[in-house]
Design a protein around this motif. Structure first.
Motif, short mmCIF file in Angstrom:
data_model
loop_
_atom_site.label_atom_id
_atom_site.label_comp_id
_atom_site.label_asym_id
_atom_site.label_seq_id
_atom_site.Cartn_x
_atom_site.Cartn_y
_atom_site.Cartn_z
N GLU A 668 0.84 -1.20 0.00
CA GLU A 668 0.00 0.00 0.00
C GLU A 668 0.87 1.25 0.00
OE1 GLU A 668 -3.61 0.83 0.18
OE2 GLU A 668 -3.34 -0.97 -1.02
N VAL A 669 1.81 1.31 0.97
CA VAL A 669 2.70 2.47 1.08
C VAL A 669 4.06 1.99 1.56
CG1 VAL A 669 3.14 4.69 2.20
CG2 VAL A 669 0.79 4.04 1.65
N VAL A 670 5.11 2.51 0.95
CA VAL A 670 6.48 2.27 1.42
C VAL A 670 7.16 3.62 1.59
CG1 VAL A 670 8.75 1.30 0.86
CG2 VAL A 670 6.67 0.02 0.31
N HIS A 671 7.70 3.84 2.79
CA HIS A 671 8.45 5.07 3.07
C HIS A 671 9.87 4.67 3.43
CE1 HIS A 671 9.10 8.89 5.76
NE2 HIS A 671 9.84 8.89 4.67
N ALA A 682 -4.31 4.50 -1.50
CA ALA A 682 -3.78 4.89 -0.20
C ALA A 682 -3.87 6.39 0.03
CB ALA A 682 -2.33 4.43 -0.07
N VAL A 683 -3.74 7.17 -1.04
CA VAL A 683 -3.80 8.62 -0.84
C VAL A 683 -5.21 9.05 -0.48
CG1 VAL A 683 -4.21 9.22 -3.28
CG2 VAL A 683 -3.10 10.85 -1.79
N PHE A 688 -1.24 7.33 2.57
CA PHE A 688 -0.08 7.84 1.83
C PHE A 688 0.31 9.23 2.31
CE2 PHE A 688 1.93 9.95 -1.80
CZ PHE A 688 2.82 8.98 -2.25
N VAL A 689 -0.67 9.98 2.75
CA VAL A 689 -0.46 11.39 3.07
C VAL A 689 0.41 11.57 4.31
CG1 VAL A 689 -1.60 13.52 3.78
CG2 VAL A 689 -2.57 12.13 1.93
N THR A 690 0.17 10.77 5.34
CA THR A 690 0.90 10.95 6.59
C THR A 690 2.40 10.79 6.40
OG1 THR A 690 -1.00 10.26 7.91
CG2 THR A 690 1.17 10.13 8.95
N PRO A 691 2.89 9.68 5.81
CA PRO A 691 4.34 9.60 5.60
C PRO A 691 4.86 10.63 4.62
CG PRO A 691 3.21 7.74 4.56
CD PRO A 691 2.20 8.43 5.41
N LEU A 692 4.03 11.04 3.64
CA LEU A 692 4.46 12.07 2.70
C LEU A 692 4.73 13.38 3.42
CD1 LEU A 692 4.91 13.21 -0.15
CD2 LEU A 692 2.44 13.57 -0.31
N ILE A 693 3.80 13.78 4.27
CA ILE A 693 3.97 15.04 5.01
C ILE A 693 5.14 14.94 5.98
CG2 ILE A 693 2.87 16.54 6.71
CD1 ILE A 693 0.23 16.01 5.22
N GLU A 694 5.30 13.77 6.61
CA GLU A 694 6.44 13.58 7.51
C GLU A 694 7.75 13.71 6.75
OE1 GLU A 694 5.84 9.77 9.24
OE2 GLU A 694 4.37 10.46 10.71
N ALA A 695 7.80 13.15 5.55
CA ALA A 695 9.03 13.20 4.76
C ALA A 695 9.35 14.63 4.32
CB ALA A 695 8.90 12.29 3.54
N ILE A 696 8.32 15.40 3.99
CA ILE A 696 8.53 16.80 3.60
C ILE A 696 8.94 17.62 4.81
CG2 ILE A 696 7.41 18.87 2.70
CD1 ILE A 696 5.60 17.02 1.03
#
Length: 711
Positions: A668-671, A682-683, A688-696
């Motif tokens: 589903e999601v890989v960070h 997932a988005v 998908f959004v939570t790890p994306l925002i954490e990564a940014i």
């Protein structure tokens, strides 16, 4: 009413004070400076249509004369700047330590003007050079203007102001050819550094990523000097001032800086302006390190030494207030260029120490404003005018804006009723802190200023692995530009006094021998607050105001783009869709998607993250586009967040991101180290959004193997 009884009136707000001098052109007619209306400003007055221009053309003469005299001398240092208005409010009264009025009442807001700047370059240089940054704040208090004139480093290159001209001459372009501009990578600077070891601590900061701020909104500020707070009872407390950005302290990397300088030399200035214009107001917390006067000599360094910090583990920083910048200037020249800061602009409750660098700045700042702004009346310029009333007998001079009726311009006087009268010390008059000073007149520095290596070693010890790599690379780049190999060798020898490993690594990169003999002893001390990698002291929990590039072509998944836009906008990020061309793209479901910018007008270094939505046709087109692949590769190389949905991961595979796991069937999601991939479903679900925002929000991910990336 006596001076002692006279109340201090509430001054006008600074913006209200500026309103009468704001000149709006809407609905007006063009005139000369004397008010005569003009009907033609395109043609000179001449004798016949092809005849000579006539001297009686007063409009032409006035227009050209004003143009010829528009430029004033630029600042010798800090020439390139950006400014903003705002306000400051203390969290609680600091009456225990200072009687400064603006630090007493948490219900009272004090207007401010802040100017950020580079130091070495001229007004036309780029924003992203390797340099110290200025962080100067003018508080328009009820008791007069207070200027906290600081930098984004807490230390300075020299201990005594008499060395300041030598340092500036060394770092500026070299006299024979006025080259290089806004760079310390040349012979004269490093010649000075190698012969002046007191500069080494600040040079360590200069070689670190602290010299490459991502934004003025993500940059710390420091008062540099040890000042003195004084309370109502005349008791003094030593103080060091700190500004901490609430968005966290973040930096660029050197390769990125050089590319940004070509793509957008106004990068930091534009960022500040756009953020305020869009309502994303920069916020900073003011903190103080307080040292009782009886503890002046309890440290292994001298409090009066501007090349030293007080480690926060010894004296913690106490948060005392918050500043918000919420208004852009109306005119760059009238406000940002003409604002005049001076370390000696103080208010009751704030005083100086015997710091020899500070004492010299107190002379130099006034002296330079006199020539730069044309005379002693520069305080009457609107941006410099206090909101407190000003009354004195200092008349006439260039640029006098006020008309002073009456026959007396001296004190004492009886003809003017004794006015302006002297204030009683209990009625707000400035009273200098009393301190006994004894000593022979002598050109010699105290032995307590003699350790030039200990805190440079402290800084090096406090760096994370990737910060050390960046510092070594910076020394190699800078010294690699030095032609004189004697200067290279001498500098490396000096680095050996800081850390022998550092010296050896730099020596290897610039082709000179490593220092011989026993290595200098490393004391092993560290300070967590010095490292940008320390998340406990440097918050990184928000993606707010981060810029995200979404790469798309015809056939893109419109649903993915919509979902990414919504989720990132809710997190406060700024999303722009970049396409192969401007205009619109066709989506996979037959819809239309607006493009914010064409890819070839932008570059990855102007964004904090790159995202690739799904859509087989779109991804195939991007995979065949070298520019799109470069966006992904370059963002990855610079440690930024890279993300992809569904087919978008195929573009990442085409680029080849070494050592990073991407989402495959069943995932589903890989960070993985700031690379976020996953399914389109997932988005929509938010997974998908939570790890994306954490990564940014984490800003950079330097735990990648990016050296082999060609970008």
């Amino acid at each position: 009413m006596s001076a002692h009884e006279a109340p201090v009136p509430d001054p006008p707000d600074k913006q209200e004070q500026l309103d009468p001098v704001r000149d709006h052109a809407e609905g007006t007619h063009l005139t000369t400076n004397t008010g005569t209306r003009i009907d033609d400003t395109d043609n000179s007055l001449r004798a016949g249509e092809r005849g000579p221009t006539l001297m009686e053309d007063f409009h032409f003469r006035e227009k050209i004369t004003h143009f010829d005299h528009e430029r004033i001398p630029e600042r010798v240092v800090h020439a390139r700047g950006a400014g903003a208005y705002g306000h400051f409010r203390p969290y609680a009264s600091l009456a225990e330590f200072t009687k400064a009025d603006f630090l007493q009442d948490p219900e009272r807001s004090t207007p401010v003007f802040v100017r950020f700047s580079t130091v070495a370059g001229s007004r036309g240089s780029a924003d992203t050079v390797r340099d110290v940054r200025g962080f100067a704040t003018k508080f328009y208090t009820r008791e007069g203007n207070y200027d906290l004139v600081g930098n984004n480093f807490p230390v300075f290159f020299v201990q005594d102001a008499i060395k300041f001209p030598d340092f500036v001459h060394a770092v500026k372009p070299e006299p024979p050819n006025e080259i290089p501009q806004a760079q310390s990578a040349h012979d004269t600077f490093w010649d000075f550094v190698s012969l002046q070891p007191e500069s080494l601590h600040t040079v360590m900061w200069l070689m670190s990523d602290r010299a490459l701020p991502r934004s003025y909104r993500m940059m710390q500020g420091f008062g540099v000097h040890t000042f003195r707070l004084v309370n109502e009872h005349g008791q003094g407390t030593f103080v060091k001032f700190h500004w901490k950005p609430l968005l966290g302290t973040h930096s660029l990397v050197w390769d990125e800086c050089q590319k940004v300088a070509g793509r957008d030399p106004d990068y930091n200035r534009r960022d500040l302006w756009d953020a305020i214009d869009q309502g994303d107001f920069p916020e900073y917390e003011l903190g103080v390190q307080l040292v009782p006067q009886e503890d002046e000599f309890r440290f292994d360094f001298d409090l009066l030494d501007a090349t030293k910090i007080i480690p926060e583990e010894i004296v913690p920083v106490r948060p005392v207030g918050r500043m918000v910048l919420d208004r852009n200037p109306d005119n760059y020249f009238a406000e940002t260029e003409q604002v005049a800061f001076h370390t000696a602009h103080v208010v009751p409750g704030i005083d100086f120490t015997n710091d020899p660098l500070l004492q010299g700045r107190n002379f130099s700042y006034l002296d330079t404003q006199l020539i730069r702004l044309g005379g002693p009346n520069f305080q009457q310029l609107p941006v410099n005018r206090p909101v407190a009333e000003t009354r004195n007998n200092q008349r006439d001079g260039y640029g006098q804006h006020r008309i002073h009726p009456g026959q007396s311009s001296y004190a004492p006087n009886s003809l003017g009723g004794g006015c302006p009268m002297l204030a009683d010390p209990d009625a707000g008059a400035y009273v200098h802190h009393q301190e006994r000073v004894d000593g022979a007149r002598i050109r010699r520095r105290s032995d307590s200023f003699a350790d030039h290596y200990g805190q440079a070693t402290l800084f090096w010890n406090s760096m994370s692995g990737w910060e050390r790599e960046h510092i070594v690379a910076a020394y190699r780049f800078e010294l690699g530009k030095v032609v004189d190999r004697t200067v290279r060798r001498r500098t490396v020898e000096q680095l050996g006094h800081i850390d022998i490993g550092l010296a050896a690594a730099v020596a290897e990169g610039i082709g000179v021998p490593a220092p011989e003999g026993p290595p200098a002893e490393n004391h092993g001390r560290r300070s967590a607050a010095l490292s940008l990698a320390n998340r406990a002291t440097n918050r990184a929990d928000s993606a707010a105001t981060r810029r995200v590039a979404v790469l798309a072509a015809d056939g893109v998944s419109g649903g993915h783009v919509t979902a990414l836009r919504r989720a990132l906008a809710e997190a406060g990020a700024i999303v722009e869709v970049l396409g192969p061309h401007d205009g619109e793209l066709g989506t996979a479901d037959g819809g239309r998607l607006g493009v914010d910018r064409a890819m070839n007008t932008m570059t990855s270094v102007l964004y904090d993250a790159v995202c690739v939505p799904g859509g087989a046709a779109s991804v195939a087109a991007l995979a065949g586009d070298g520019l799109a692949r470069h966006y992904v590769a370059e963002a990855f190389k610079h440690g930024k967040c890279v993300a992809a949905l569904d087919d978008g991961a195929d573009l990442l595979r085409r680029v080849g991101l070494p050592g990073v796991r991407l989402a495959g069937p069943g995932d589903e999601v890989v960070h993985d180290r700031g690379v976020v991939t996953g399914a389109g479903t997932a988005v929509a679900a938010g997974d998908f959004v939570t790890p994306l925002i954490e990564a940014i929000a984490a800003h950079r991910h330097f735990d990648r193997d990016a050296d082999q990336i060609a970008a």
